[in-house]
Design a protein around this motif. Structure first.
Motif, PDB file in Angstrom:
ATOM      1  N   VAL A 131     -39.673 -24.959 -41.182  1.00 10.78           N
ATOM      2  CA  VAL A 131     -40.849 -24.329 -40.599  1.00 10.78           C
ATOM      3  C   VAL A 131     -40.354 -23.353 -39.532  1.00 10.78           C
ATOM      4  O   VAL A 131     -39.659 -23.759 -38.596  1.00 10.78           O
ATOM      5  N   TYR A 184     -40.499 -21.060 -36.210  1.00 12.78           N
ATOM      6  CA  TYR A 184     -41.255 -21.112 -34.964  1.00 12.78           C
ATOM      7  C   TYR A 184     -40.587 -20.267 -33.895  1.00 12.78           C
ATOM      8  O   TYR A 184     -39.440 -19.851 -34.043  1.00 12.78           O
ATOM      9  N   PRO A 214     -45.310 -22.884 -33.636  1.00 17.50           N
ATOM     10  CA  PRO A 214     -45.190 -22.701 -35.088  1.00 17.50           C
ATOM     11  C   PRO A 214     -45.672 -21.317 -35.521  1.00 17.50           C
ATOM     12  O   PRO A 214     -46.631 -20.786 -34.969  1.00 17.50           O
ATOM     13  N   PHE A 232     -48.391 -22.503 -40.000  1.00 21.39           N
ATOM     14  CA  PHE A 232     -48.067 -23.935 -39.982  1.00 21.39           C
ATOM     15  C   PHE A 232     -48.735 -24.695 -38.831  1.00 21.39           C
ATOM     16  O   PHE A 232     -48.659 -25.906 -38.774  1.00 21.39           O
ATOM     17  N   TYR A 233     -49.396 -23.993 -37.902  1.00 19.76           N
ATOM     18  CA  TYR A 233     -50.007 -24.634 -36.737  1.00 19.76           C
ATOM     19  C   TYR A 233     -51.233 -25.449 -37.134  1.00 19.76           C
ATOM     20  O   TYR A 233     -52.111 -24.966 -37.830  1.00 19.76           O
ATOM     21  N   ASP A 267     -38.340 -29.786 -32.571  1.00 19.88           N
ATOM     22  CA  ASP A 267     -38.291 -29.494 -34.007  1.00 19.88           C
ATOM     23  C   ASP A 267     -39.206 -30.430 -34.794  1.00 19.88           C
ATOM     24  O   ASP A 267     -39.934 -30.004 -35.684  1.00 19.88           O
ATOM     25  N   VAL A 297     -42.882 -29.484 -34.211  1.00 23.03           N
ATOM     26  CA  VAL A 297     -43.214 -28.230 -34.891  1.00 23.03           C
ATOM     27  C   VAL A 297     -43.261 -28.430 -36.402  1.00 23.03           C
ATOM     28  O   VAL A 297     -44.143 -27.907 -37.082  1.00 23.03           O
ATOM     29  N   PHE A 298     -42.327 -29.197 -36.942  1.00 25.97           N
ATOM     30  CA  PHE A 298     -42.305 -29.432 -38.382  1.00 25.97           C
ATOM     31  C   PHE A 298     -43.593 -30.104 -38.847  1.00 25.97           C
ATOM     32  O   PHE A 298     -44.051 -29.886 -39.954  1.00 25.97           O
ATOM     33  N   GLY A 332     -46.455 -29.449 -37.546  1.00 25.85           N
ATOM     34  CA  GLY A 332     -47.546 -28.518 -37.326  1.00 25.85           C
ATOM     35  C   GLY A 332     -48.019 -28.392 -35.889  1.00 25.85           C
ATOM     36  O   GLY A 332     -48.907 -27.604 -35.592  1.00 25.85           O
TER      37      GLY A 332
END
Length: 87
Positions: free
Chosen positions: A18, A20, A38, A42-43, A65, A68-69, A71
């Protein structure tokens, strides 16, 4: 602001990524704050602040990470402590 750079969150033992933006801030007197934003749709509309408990006072890139992965906007602070592993 210290920096803003594109980064990539990778899932543990997966090939998915993803993209970011990792923003690094410096508050007074010397509090470091990192925020992972993100990109690319992906948010999920939510914020996840990492750390606390035994991790209070340190910024761990893998925790941002992971947020963020999933979302989230991922955020962390060193609460004005210096983690020797993070510099």
């Amino acid at each position: 602001m210290l920096s803003a750079a594109e980064a990539v969150a990778t899932a543990y033992q997966r090939n998915d990524t993803v993209p970011y933006c990792l923003v690094k801030l410096l508050g007074k007197p010397a509090i470091h704050i990192w925020v992972g934003l993100p990109m690319g749709g992906f948010y999920n509309g939510r914020l996840q602040v990492t750390g606390g408990s035994g991790y209070a006072g340190s910024i761990k890139q893998y925790e941002i990470d992971r947020a963020v992965f999933s979302g989230f906007i991922g955020a962390a602070t060193d609460t004005w402590h210096v983690d020797p592993d993070e510099g």
